[in-house]
Design a protein around this motif. Structure first.
Motif, PDB file in Angstrom:
ATOM      1  N   THR A   9       0.845  -1.189   0.000  1.00 17.77           N
ATOM      2  CA  THR A   9       0.000   0.000   0.000  1.00 17.77           C
ATOM      3  C   THR A   9       0.881   1.238   0.000  1.00 17.77           C
ATOM      4  OG1 THR A   9      -0.044   0.036   2.406  1.00 17.77           O
ATOM      5  CG2 THR A   9      -1.808  -1.197   1.296  1.00 17.77           C
ATOM      6  N   LYS A  10       0.271   2.394  -0.224  1.00 21.85           N
ATOM      7  CA  LYS A  10       1.024   3.645  -0.223  1.00 21.85           C
ATOM      8  C   LYS A  10       1.672   3.895   1.142  1.00 21.85           C
ATOM      9  CE  LYS A  10       0.359   5.511  -4.324  1.00 21.85           C
ATOM     10  NZ  LYS A  10       1.399   5.945  -5.217  1.00 21.85           N
ATOM     11  N   HIS A  11       0.905   3.661   2.216  1.00 15.39           N
ATOM     12  CA  HIS A  11       1.513   3.905   3.528  1.00 15.39           C
ATOM     13  C   HIS A  11       2.553   2.839   3.859  1.00 15.39           C
ATOM     14  CE1 HIS A  11      -1.843   1.303   4.941  1.00 15.39           C
ATOM     15  NE2 HIS A  11      -1.022   0.986   5.916  1.00 15.39           N
ATOM     16  N   GLY A  12       2.381   1.627   3.342  1.00 16.48           N
ATOM     17  CA  GLY A  12       3.398   0.596   3.526  1.00 16.48           C
ATOM     18  C   GLY A  12       4.679   0.944   2.789  1.00 16.48           C
ATOM     19  N   ALA A  13       4.531   1.471   1.569  1.00 15.04           N
ATOM     20  CA  ALA A  13       5.705   1.890   0.798  1.00 15.04           C
ATOM     21  C   ALA A  13       6.407   3.058   1.492  1.00 15.04           C
ATOM     22  CB  ALA A  13       5.282   2.290  -0.614  1.00 15.04           C
ATOM     23  N   PHE A  14       5.623   3.992   2.027  1.00 16.99           N
ATOM     24  CA  PHE A  14       6.209   5.128   2.739  1.00 16.99           C
ATOM     25  C   PHE A  14       6.993   4.656   3.962  1.00 16.99           C
ATOM     26  CE2 PHE A  14       6.126   8.158   6.194  1.00 16.99           C
ATOM     27  CZ  PHE A  14       6.624   9.297   5.598  1.00 16.99           C
ATOM     28  N   LEU A  15       6.392   3.755   4.747  1.00 13.08           N
ATOM     29  CA  LEU A  15       7.051   3.276   5.960  1.00 13.08           C
ATOM     30  C   LEU A  15       8.313   2.476   5.638  1.00 13.08           C
ATOM     31  CD1 LEU A  15       3.888   2.260   8.005  1.00 13.08           C
ATOM     32  CD2 LEU A  15       5.411   4.203   8.439  1.00 13.08           C
ATOM     33  N   ALA A  16       8.262   1.670   4.576  1.00  9.05           N
ATOM     34  CA  ALA A  16       9.447   0.908   4.175  1.00  9.05           C
ATOM     35  C   ALA A  16      10.577   1.847   3.762  1.00  9.05           C
ATOM     36  CB  ALA A  16       9.088  -0.043   3.034  1.00  9.05           C
ATOM     37  N   ALA A  17      10.243   2.874   2.994  1.00  6.44           N
ATOM     38  CA  ALA A  17      11.255   3.836   2.562  1.00  6.44           C
ATOM     39  C   ALA A  17      11.788   4.630   3.749  1.00  6.44           C
ATOM     40  CB  ALA A  17      10.672   4.779   1.512  1.00  6.44           C
ATOM     41  N   PHE A  18      10.900   5.020   4.656  1.00 14.54           N
ATOM     42  CA  PHE A  18      11.340   5.793   5.818  1.00 14.54           C
ATOM     43  C   PHE A  18      12.266   4.981   6.715  1.00 14.54           C
ATOM     44  CE2 PHE A  18      11.102   7.448  10.111  1.00 14.54           C
ATOM     45  CZ  PHE A  18      11.368   8.781   9.898  1.00 14.54           C
ATOM     46  N   SER A  19      11.985   3.693   6.867  1.00 15.15           N
ATOM     47  CA  SER A  19      12.834   2.862   7.722  1.00 15.15           C
ATOM     48  C   SER A  19      14.243   2.740   7.168  1.00 15.15           C
ATOM     49  CB  SER A  19      12.216   1.474   7.918  1.00 15.15           C
ATOM     50  OG  SER A  19      12.249   0.744   6.722  1.00 15.15           O
ATOM     51  N   VAL A  20      14.413   2.960   5.849  1.00 17.03           N
ATOM     52  CA  VAL A  20      15.737   2.902   5.233  1.00 17.03           C
ATOM     53  C   VAL A  20      16.426   4.266   5.279  1.00 17.03           C
ATOM     54  CG1 VAL A  20      16.967   2.522   3.062  1.00 17.03           C
ATOM     55  CG2 VAL A  20      15.131   0.976   3.743  1.00 17.03           C
ATOM     56  N   CYS A  21      15.698   5.329   4.893  1.00 19.13           N
ATOM     57  CA  CYS A  21      16.354   6.638   4.761  1.00 19.13           C
ATOM     58  C   CYS A  21      16.196   7.534   5.988  1.00 19.13           C
ATOM     59  CB  CYS A  21      15.846   7.368   3.516  1.00 19.13           C
ATOM     60  SG  CYS A  21      14.148   7.962   3.631  1.00 19.13           S
ATOM     61  N   GLY A  22      15.133   7.360   6.762  1.00 22.60           N
ATOM     62  CA  GLY A  22      14.935   8.170   7.961  1.00 22.60           C
ATOM     63  C   GLY A  22      14.509   9.601   7.699  1.00 22.60           C
ATOM     64  N   ARG A  23      14.048   9.899   6.484  1.00 23.34           N
ATOM     65  CA  ARG A  23      13.647  11.261   6.130  1.00 23.34           C
ATOM     66  C   ARG A  23      12.256  11.240   5.515  1.00 23.34           C
ATOM     67  NH1 ARG A  23      18.122  13.283   2.333  1.00 23.34           N
ATOM     68  NH2 ARG A  23      16.868  15.161   2.398  1.00 23.34           N
ATOM     69  N   ILE A  24      11.366  12.053   6.049  1.00 23.14           N
ATOM     70  CA  ILE A  24       9.983  12.072   5.580  1.00 23.14           C
ATOM     71  C   ILE A  24       9.902  12.496   4.125  1.00 23.14           C
ATOM     72  CG2 ILE A  24       7.757  13.243   5.862  1.00 23.14           C
ATOM     73  CD1 ILE A  24       8.244  13.137   8.886  1.00 23.14           C
ATOM     74  N   ARG A  25      10.644  13.540   3.736  1.00 27.35           N
ATOM     75  CA  ARG A  25      10.585  14.028   2.361  1.00 27.35           C
ATOM     76  C   ARG A  25      11.020  12.949   1.363  1.00 27.35           C
ATOM     77  NH1 ARG A  25      13.998  19.040   1.582  1.00 27.35           N
ATOM     78  NH2 ARG A  25      12.326  19.926   2.810  1.00 27.35           N
ATOM     79  N   GLU A  26      12.132  12.282   1.664  1.00 31.10           N
ATOM     80  CA  GLU A  26      12.634  11.243   0.754  1.00 31.10           C
ATOM     81  C   GLU A  26      11.711  10.032   0.728  1.00 31.10           C
ATOM     82  OE1 GLU A  26      15.190  11.568  -1.386  1.00 31.10           O
ATOM     83  OE2 GLU A  26      15.200  13.610  -0.655  1.00 31.10           O
ATOM     84  N   ALA A  27      11.156   9.662   1.868  1.00 24.53           N
ATOM     85  CA  ALA A  27      10.236   8.525   1.924  1.00 24.53           C
ATOM     86  C   ALA A  27       8.961   8.827   1.136  1.00 24.53           C
ATOM     87  CB  ALA A  27       9.903   8.182   3.369  1.00 24.53           C
ATOM     88  N   ALA A  28       8.471  10.058   1.254  1.00 17.87           N
ATOM     89  CA  ALA A  28       7.273  10.447   0.499  1.00 17.87           C
ATOM     90  C   ALA A  28       7.565  10.418  -0.999  1.00 17.87           C
ATOM     91  CB  ALA A  28       6.812  11.837   0.929  1.00 17.87           C
ATOM     92  N   ARG A  29       8.727  10.893  -1.381  1.00 22.15           N
ATOM     93  CA  ARG A  29       9.115  10.864  -2.792  1.00 22.15           C
ATOM     94  C   ARG A  29       9.197   9.425  -3.306  1.00 22.15           C
ATOM     95  NH1 ARG A  29      13.987  14.574  -3.310  1.00 22.15           N
ATOM     96  NH2 ARG A  29      12.470  16.193  -2.894  1.00 22.15           N
ATOM     97  N   ALA A  30       9.767   8.535  -2.504  1.00 19.01           N
ATOM     98  CA  ALA A  30       9.902   7.135  -2.902  1.00 19.01           C
ATOM     99  C   ALA A  30       8.547   6.448  -3.015  1.00 19.01           C
ATOM    100  CB  ALA A  30      10.789   6.388  -1.913  1.00 19.01           C
ATOM    101  N   ALA A  31       7.624   6.805  -2.130  1.00 21.44           N
ATOM    102  CA  ALA A  31       6.286   6.204  -2.150  1.00 21.44           C
ATOM    103  C   ALA A  31       5.337   6.924  -3.107  1.00 21.44           C
ATOM    104  CB  ALA A  31       5.695   6.209  -0.745  1.00 21.44           C
ATOM    105  N   MET A  32       5.834   8.007  -3.723  1.00 19.36           N
ATOM    106  CA  MET A  32       5.044   8.812  -4.667  1.00 19.36           C
ATOM    107  C   MET A  32       3.783   9.383  -4.033  1.00 19.36           C
ATOM    108  SD  MET A  32       5.662   6.959  -8.325  1.00 19.36           S
ATOM    109  CE  MET A  32       5.403   5.268  -7.865  1.00 19.36           C
ATOM    110  N   VAL A  33       3.975   9.961  -2.844  1.00 19.81           N
ATOM    111  CA  VAL A  33       2.898  10.685  -2.167  1.00 19.81           C
ATOM    112  C   VAL A  33       3.479  12.015  -1.704  1.00 19.81           C
ATOM    113  CG1 VAL A  33       1.696   8.621  -1.361  1.00 19.81           C
ATOM    114  CG2 VAL A  33       3.404   9.669   0.104  1.00 19.81           C
ATOM    115  N   CYS A  34       2.616  12.979  -1.407  1.00 23.68           N
ATOM    116  CA  CYS A  34       3.129  14.231  -0.865  1.00 23.68           C
ATOM    117  C   CYS A  34       3.356  14.042   0.634  1.00 23.68           C
ATOM    118  CB  CYS A  34       2.200  15.400  -1.158  1.00 23.68           C
ATOM    119  SG  CYS A  34       0.592  15.285  -0.389  1.00 23.68           S
ATOM    120  N   ARG A  35       4.265  14.796   1.183  1.00 20.96           N
ATOM    121  CA  ARG A  35       4.646  14.578   2.571  1.00 20.96           C
ATOM    122  C   ARG A  35       3.531  14.891   3.564  1.00 20.96           C
ATOM    123  NH1 ARG A  35       9.380  18.703   4.013  1.00 20.96           N
ATOM    124  NH2 ARG A  35       8.844  17.917   6.033  1.00 20.96           N
ATOM    125  N   GLU A  36       2.575  15.713   3.164  1.00 16.32           N
ATOM    126  CA  GLU A  36       1.455  16.029   4.050  1.00 16.32           C
ATOM    127  C   GLU A  36       0.561  14.812   4.289  1.00 16.32           C
ATOM    128  OE1 GLU A  36       2.302  18.070   1.408  1.00 16.32           O
ATOM    129  OE2 GLU A  36       3.242  19.567   2.697  1.00 16.32           O
TER     130      GLU A  36
END
Length: 129
Positions: A9-36
């Motif tokens: 899911t989008k939130h699953g992709a965001f959480l997976a990306a965040f657990s690797v990079c630790g940055r909300i902006r980069e995780a949102a970009r990786a999951a293709m969602v806006c950070r808000e």
């Protein structure tokens, strides 16, 4: 044998990306969602804050691993001369046209591994205050 289908899911992709990079902006970009959207999920999904806390813990562990490596192994700093990398000579070969001996250079430049004593001090304070 049938292949297992993974649905992220989008939130699953965001959480997976965040657990690797630790940055909300980069995780949102990786999951293709806006950070808000992350902040919206924090407010509206009751299970999401706990999942985000878990991803944040994984990101912190990744950062700690990186800090330990930089403090103990170091970061490679290549040697430069007049703005160019310096490569070691590993042999010689004869030029076919001129007959001159030409140096054969390594593909890896000279350099040193710089460790961080200051970072090591912070890690020690964290382990043994």
């Amino acid at each position: 044998m049938a292949k297992a289908k993974v649905v992220l899911t989008k939130h699953g992709a965001f959480l997976a990306a965040f657990s690797v990079c630790g940055r909300i902006r980069e995780a949102a970009r990786a999951a293709m969602v806006c950070r808000e959207v992350h902040h919206k999920w924090m407010r509206e999904r009751p299970e999401y804050p706990a999942l985000f806390a878990e991803a944040k813990q994984k990101a912190a562990e990744n950062l700690e691993d990186e800090a330990v490596e930089r403090a103990t192994v170091g970061v490679f700093e290549p040697t430069t001369y007049q703005g160019k990398f310096v490569f070691p000579v590993i042999g010689q070969r004869k030029d076919a046209k001129t007959g001159e001996l030409k140096p054969i250079f390594s593909k890896a430049p000279y350099g040193i591994w710089k460790k961080s004593d200051r970072l090591l001090g912070f890690l020690l304070k964290g382990q043994k205050p």
